[in-house]
Design an enzyme around this catalytic site. Sequence first.
Site, PDB file in Angstrom:
ATOM      1  N   ASP A 117       0.030 -13.047   6.447  1.00  0.00           N
ATOM      2  CA  ASP A 117      -1.371 -12.792   6.119  1.00  0.00           C
ATOM      3  C   ASP A 117      -2.238 -13.396   7.231  1.00  0.00           C
ATOM      4  O   ASP A 117      -2.158 -14.596   7.509  1.00  0.00           O
ATOM      5  CB  ASP A 117      -1.685 -13.464   4.767  1.00  0.00           C
ATOM      6  CG  ASP A 117      -3.124 -13.233   4.331  1.00  0.00           C
ATOM      7  OD1 ASP A 117      -3.934 -12.756   5.146  1.00  0.00           O
ATOM      8  OD2 ASP A 117      -3.431 -13.525   3.168  1.00  0.00           O
ATOM      9  N   GLY A 118      -3.046 -12.562   7.849  1.00  0.00           N
ATOM     10  CA  GLY A 118      -3.870 -13.014   8.969  1.00  0.00           C
ATOM     11  C   GLY A 118      -4.846 -14.116   8.591  1.00  0.00           C
ATOM     12  O   GLY A 118      -5.193 -14.959   9.425  1.00  0.00           O
ATOM     13  N   ASP A 154      -8.270  -5.876  13.574  1.00  0.00           N
ATOM     14  CA  ASP A 154      -8.015  -4.429  13.495  1.00  0.00           C
ATOM     15  C   ASP A 154      -7.503  -4.158  12.082  1.00  0.00           C
ATOM     16  O   ASP A 154      -6.318  -3.915  11.859  1.00  0.00           O
ATOM     17  CB  ASP A 154      -6.965  -4.076  14.557  1.00  0.00           C
ATOM     18  CG  ASP A 154      -6.670  -2.585  14.602  1.00  0.00           C
ATOM     19  OD1 ASP A 154      -7.309  -1.814  13.868  1.00  0.00           O
ATOM     20  OD2 ASP A 154      -5.772  -2.206  15.376  1.00  0.00           O
ATOM     21  N   ASP A 197      -0.211  -0.344  13.686  1.00  0.00           N
ATOM     22  CA  ASP A 197       0.235   0.843  14.415  1.00  0.00           C
ATOM     23  C   ASP A 197       0.577   0.544  15.870  1.00  0.00           C
ATOM     24  O   ASP A 197       1.259   1.323  16.529  1.00  0.00           O
ATOM     25  CB  ASP A 197      -0.852   1.933  14.335  1.00  0.00           C
ATOM     26  CG  ASP A 197      -2.218   1.368  14.672  1.00  0.00           C
ATOM     27  OD1 ASP A 197      -2.483   1.117  15.858  1.00  0.00           O
ATOM     28  OD2 ASP A 197      -3.037   1.152  13.745  1.00  0.00           O
ATOM     29  N   ASP A 246      -9.901  -1.147   5.499  1.00  0.00           N
ATOM     30  CA  ASP A 246     -11.226  -1.335   4.872  1.00  0.00           C
ATOM     31  C   ASP A 246     -11.206  -2.587   3.982  1.00  0.00           C
ATOM     32  O   ASP A 246     -10.137  -3.055   3.594  1.00  0.00           O
ATOM     33  CB  ASP A 246     -11.565  -0.111   4.007  1.00  0.00           C
ATOM     34  CG  ASP A 246     -11.620   1.164   4.839  1.00  0.00           C
ATOM     35  OD1 ASP A 246     -11.835   1.064   6.060  1.00  0.00           O
ATOM     36  OD2 ASP A 246     -11.432   2.250   4.268  1.00  0.00           O
ATOM     37  N   GLN A 254       0.809  -1.212   0.000  1.00  0.00           N
ATOM     38  CA  GLN A 254       0.000   0.000   0.000  1.00  0.00           C
ATOM     39  C   GLN A 254       0.843   1.263   0.000  1.00  0.00           C
ATOM     40  O   GLN A 254       2.049   1.215   0.217  1.00  0.00           O
ATOM     41  CB  GLN A 254      -0.948  -0.028   1.214  1.00  0.00           C
ATOM     42  CG  GLN A 254      -0.261  -0.415   2.516  1.00  0.00           C
ATOM     43  CD  GLN A 254      -1.106  -1.272   3.443  1.00  0.00           C
ATOM     44  OE1 GLN A 254      -2.319  -1.378   3.267  1.00  0.00           O
ATOM     45  NE2 GLN A 254      -0.489  -1.880   4.432  1.00  0.00           N
TER      46      GLN A 254
HETATM   47  N1  SAM Z   1      -7.660   1.385  12.811  1.00  0.00           N
HETATM   48  C1  SAM Z   1      -7.559   1.198  11.443  1.00  0.00           C
HETATM   49  C2  SAM Z   1      -8.776   1.437  10.606  1.00  0.00           C
HETATM   50  O1  SAM Z   1      -9.887   0.980  10.947  1.00  0.00           O
HETATM   51  O2  SAM Z   1      -8.630   2.137   9.617  1.00  0.00           O
HETATM   52  C3  SAM Z   1      -6.840  -0.053  11.083  1.00  0.00           C
HETATM   53  C4  SAM Z   1      -5.421   0.116  11.517  1.00  0.00           C
HETATM   54  S1  SAM Z   1      -4.195  -1.014  11.104  1.00  0.00           S
HETATM   55  C5  SAM Z   1      -3.014   0.144  10.459  1.00  0.00           C
HETATM   56  C6  SAM Z   1      -4.750  -1.974   9.722  1.00  0.00           C
HETATM   57  C7  SAM Z   1      -3.679  -2.931   9.244  1.00  0.00           C
HETATM   58  O3  SAM Z   1      -4.261  -4.102   8.690  1.00  0.00           O
HETATM   59  C8  SAM Z   1      -2.761  -2.390   8.162  1.00  0.00           C
HETATM   60  O4  SAM Z   1      -1.487  -2.120   8.704  1.00  0.00           O
HETATM   61  C9  SAM Z   1      -2.720  -3.484   7.082  1.00  0.00           C
HETATM   62  O5  SAM Z   1      -1.432  -3.692   6.564  1.00  0.00           O
HETATM   63  C10 SAM Z   1      -3.247  -4.679   7.878  1.00  0.00           C
HETATM   64  N2  SAM Z   1      -3.814  -5.759   7.059  1.00  0.00           N
HETATM   65  C11 SAM Z   1      -4.628  -5.652   5.981  1.00  0.00           C
HETATM   66  N3  SAM Z   1      -4.942  -6.873   5.497  1.00  0.00           N
HETATM   67  C12 SAM Z   1      -4.308  -7.787   6.289  1.00  0.00           C
HETATM   68  C13 SAM Z   1      -4.231  -9.208   6.291  1.00  0.00           C
HETATM   69  N4  SAM Z   1      -4.881  -9.947   5.387  1.00  0.00           N
HETATM   70  N5  SAM Z   1      -3.490  -9.804   7.266  1.00  0.00           N
HETATM   71  C14 SAM Z   1      -2.822  -9.064   8.190  1.00  0.00           C
HETATM   72  N6  SAM Z   1      -2.850  -7.712   8.229  1.00  0.00           N
HETATM   73  C15 SAM Z   1      -3.587  -7.074   7.299  1.00  0.00           C
END
Ligand code: SAM
Length: 280
Positions: free
Chosen positions: A137-138, A155, A86, A158, A31
């Site tokens: 990857d979660g 967490d 974060d 979108d 991203q």
């Molecule tokens: N509080 C925030 C919001 O609602 O906008 C979310 C914060 S946190 C920065 C979201 C994180 O999810 C990102 O750092 C992103 O890289 C991570 N993310 C997205 N898809 C993911 C996945 N499949 N597995 C693990 N992490 C993921």
Amino acid sequence: MELWFSEHQTPDLSLGLRLRRTLHREHTRFQELLVVDSEAFGRVLCLDGTIQVTERDEFFYHEMLVHLPLMAHPDPRRVLVIGGGDGGSLREICRHEVVEAAVQVEIDPAVMAASRAYLPTLAVGFDDPRVDVRVADGIAFVREHREAFDVIICDSTDPVGPAQGLFEADFYRSCRTALRPGGILAVQSESPLVNADVVRRVALGMNAAFGQSHLALGPMPTYPSGLWSYTLATAAGDPRRPLPSRPLPERLRYYTRDIHAASFLLPPFVEEILAPATEP
Ligand code: SAM
């Protein structure tokens, strides 16, 4: 000359922040990452042009996403965070003494590095000795675990790109399998005013996996519409009330036991969104 950041939250709605300066900009593998310093909300982390956290209002979001499930579980020793790069969710989880292990699975290490460099009040979450951070990857991580966690917190960004699968029934089924008996899943489920389709999709998916789900509301000033939702599900018990036996962490700024219970009381327009998800 004035410097402004605008998040185009929908084609018809933007949020503008007057900036002091840009601190960091990077194309990561996943991203576009931006950290800016704003007059109104302090430092702000954005991914793909979307505000993720601001120093000034992140407490609303992290306290709700974390303390709703942790105060409703009788003994949350092992907690998993998906996303949350974060560190804010980890910080809140570690306020609970009962927690023995807090595992975070974040797909993009650049988000964690940027938080460590520019958002120390959030990144403090990484420093607790109970924290174990994995870069993965979660979705795949959860699929590989059975009865391993008491609480899973999603967490996520979108529902686009790598986060898309985190809003699907299949992922919620994997979470149910990865939870110990009595475990609770809590996810951020977007704005009922701007993302009603996502709110409904999450409820339907979690209902399919757990038999039922419960939506809570809270303020989140810099997210679209300022009204945010969190959806919780468990195969046993009811997460809508905090347990009297669970000690309340100190120095919280938004969450209280009364706010926990009140956040699950829904106005009619939200009940309407959920109606197709709750009908037999
Ligand atoms: N509080 C925030 C919001 O609602 O906008 C979310 C914060 S946190 C920065 C979201 C994180 O999810 C990102 O750092 C992103 O890289 C991570 N993310 C997205 N898809 C993911 C996945 N499949 N597995 C693990 N992490 C993921």
